[in-house]
Design a protein around this motif. Structure first.
Motif, PDB file in Angstrom:
ATOM      1  N   PHE A 158      16.416   9.070 -26.793  1.00 43.48           N
ATOM      2  CA  PHE A 158      17.437  10.095 -26.923  1.00 43.48           C
ATOM      3  C   PHE A 158      18.440   9.667 -27.979  1.00 43.48           C
ATOM      4  O   PHE A 158      18.623   8.471 -28.260  1.00 43.48           O
ATOM      5  CB  PHE A 158      18.180  10.279 -25.597  1.00 43.48           C
ATOM      6  N   VAL A 159      19.118  10.628 -28.543  1.00 44.82           N
ATOM      7  CA  VAL A 159      20.252  10.339 -29.415  1.00 44.82           C
ATOM      8  C   VAL A 159      21.261   9.493 -28.626  1.00 44.82           C
ATOM      9  O   VAL A 159      21.561   9.801 -27.468  1.00 44.82           O
ATOM     10  CB  VAL A 159      20.898  11.630 -29.939  1.00 44.82           C
TER      11      VAL A 159
ATOM     12  N   GLN B 173      20.587   7.893 -34.027  1.00 47.75           N
ATOM     13  CA  GLN B 173      21.112   9.137 -34.577  1.00 47.75           C
ATOM     14  C   GLN B 173      19.972  10.096 -34.905  1.00 47.75           C
ATOM     15  O   GLN B 173      18.833   9.665 -35.084  1.00 47.75           O
ATOM     16  CB  GLN B 173      21.934   8.841 -35.828  1.00 47.75           C
ATOM     17  N   PRO B 174      20.251  11.394 -35.005  1.00 40.57           N
ATOM     18  CA  PRO B 174      19.166  12.362 -35.274  1.00 40.57           C
ATOM     19  C   PRO B 174      18.353  12.027 -36.526  1.00 40.57           C
ATOM     20  O   PRO B 174      17.137  12.228 -36.539  1.00 40.57           O
ATOM     21  CB  PRO B 174      19.925  13.683 -35.435  1.00 40.57           C
ATOM     22  N   GLU B 175      19.014  11.478 -37.541  1.00 39.41           N
ATOM     23  CA  GLU B 175      18.310  11.171 -38.787  1.00 39.41           C
ATOM     24  C   GLU B 175      17.452   9.903 -38.687  1.00 39.41           C
ATOM     25  O   GLU B 175      16.735   9.567 -39.635  1.00 39.41           O
ATOM     26  CB  GLU B 175      19.313  11.027 -39.949  1.00 39.41           C
ATOM     27  N   ASP B 176      17.521   9.200 -37.568  1.00 39.31           N
ATOM     28  CA  ASP B 176      16.750   7.967 -37.401  1.00 39.31           C
ATOM     29  C   ASP B 176      15.350   8.206 -36.855  1.00 39.31           C
ATOM     30  O   ASP B 176      14.546   7.267 -36.773  1.00 39.31           O
ATOM     31  CB  ASP B 176      17.484   7.000 -36.456  1.00 39.31           C
ATOM     32  N   PHE B 177      15.041   9.441 -36.480  1.00 37.74           N
ATOM     33  CA  PHE B 177      13.704   9.725 -35.965  1.00 37.74           C
ATOM     34  C   PHE B 177      12.726   9.694 -37.136  1.00 37.74           C
ATOM     35  O   PHE B 177      12.801  10.501 -38.052  1.00 37.74           O
ATOM     36  CB  PHE B 177      13.692  11.047 -35.205  1.00 37.74           C
TER      37      PHE B 177
ATOM     38  N   THR C  56       5.690   1.979 -36.062  1.00 33.42           N
ATOM     39  CA  THR C  56       6.220   2.448 -34.780  1.00 33.42           C
ATOM     40  C   THR C  56       6.896   3.786 -35.017  1.00 33.42           C
ATOM     41  O   THR C  56       7.841   3.860 -35.805  1.00 33.42           O
ATOM     42  CB  THR C  56       7.246   1.464 -34.190  1.00 33.42           C
ATOM     43  N   LYS C  57       6.394   4.817 -34.359  1.00 30.99           N
ATOM     44  CA  LYS C  57       6.973   6.145 -34.506  1.00 30.99           C
ATOM     45  C   LYS C  57       8.045   6.338 -33.451  1.00 30.99           C
ATOM     46  O   LYS C  57       7.779   6.216 -32.252  1.00 30.99           O
ATOM     47  CB  LYS C  57       5.901   7.219 -34.380  1.00 30.99           C
ATOM     48  N   VAL C  58       9.251   6.636 -33.883  1.00 30.38           N
ATOM     49  CA  VAL C  58      10.371   6.887 -32.974  1.00 30.38           C
ATOM     50  C   VAL C  58      10.531   8.394 -32.852  1.00 30.38           C
ATOM     51  O   VAL C  58      10.846   9.085 -33.823  1.00 30.38           O
ATOM     52  CB  VAL C  58      11.655   6.219 -33.473  1.00 30.38           C
TER      53      VAL C  58
END
Lengths: 106, 118
Positions: A14-15, A79-83, A102-104
């Motif tokens: 989660f964020v 943060q949202p941009e870290d996915f 590793t896919k987040v």
């Protein structure tokens, strides 16, 4: 050749979560490890080198640690941009080798 | 501003050849080593080849040794990848990256797609 193994392969978070990705080398690489972030359709972005040195311009929520054969990448507050997908790479010897990624995910 | 840009990708038949180019700007090209890295569709990153700034050291991944040749022209701020006897498994986006001892990939191009198919 040095084999690099990342875990987990996929991570759901989660964020705001603290996230840790592990990278293991098949033999000692001292501190010669880099981390990259890649988003779909884009070139990898350089995050960390020499295991724990943060590249200029990379947010301080990213940090790296480790030496020898075990390393971690930590995102302190996701943060949202870290996915994205994250890769480790050893730069101790040739051939340079990457972890499998590793896919987040959200 | 540092810029790296690949070109030369395309569709080629198995057994064919292709030459990729990578043009760099915004830094002293002759002072930096360079690498090629590829990514097959839906797969992870694979380092392919490296050339030291003076051209005296070159390294390749085993799967391309003897088929691919990395070269550079410091006067043109460019590095190249000559790919011969291409195979279907060479299909990938090929990236060029600045690659120094301390920082193995701090600047990357946008990539160029190579498709090996009949």
């Amino acid at each position: 050749d040095i084999q690099m193994t990342q875990s987990p392969s996929t991570l759901s978070a989660f964020v705001g979560d603290r996230v840790t990705i592990t990278c293991r080398a098949s033999q000692s690489i001292s501190i010669w490890l880099a981390w990259y972030q890649q988003k779909p359709g884009k070139a990898p972005k350089f995050l960390i080198y020499k295991a724990s040195s943060l590249e200029s311009g990379v947010p301080s929520r990213f940090s790296g640690s480790g030496s020898g054969t075990e390393f971690t990448l930590t995102i302190s507050s996701l943060q949202p941009e870290d996915f994205a997908t994250y890769y480790c790479q050893q730069h101790n010897t040739f051939p340079r080798t990457f972890g499998q990624g590793t896919k987040v995910e959200i | 501003e540092v810029q790296v840009a690949e070109s030369g990708g395309g569709l080629v038949q198995p057994g064919g050849s292709l030459r990729l180019s990578c043009a760099a700007s915004g830094f002293t090209f002759s002072s930096h080593s360079m690498s090629w890295v590829r990514q097959a569709p839906g797969k992870g990153l694979e380092w392919v080849a490296y050339m030291k700034q003076d051209g005296n050291e070159k390294y390749y991944v085993d799967s391309v040794e003897g088929r691919f040749t990395i070269s550079r022209d410091n006067a043109k701020n460019s590095v190249y990848l000559q790919m011969n006897n291409l195979r279907a498994e060479d299909t990938a986006v090929y990236y060029c990256a600045r690659d120094d001892y301390n920082k193995p990939g701090d600047y990357w191009g946008q990539g160029t797609l190579v498709t090996v198919s009949s």
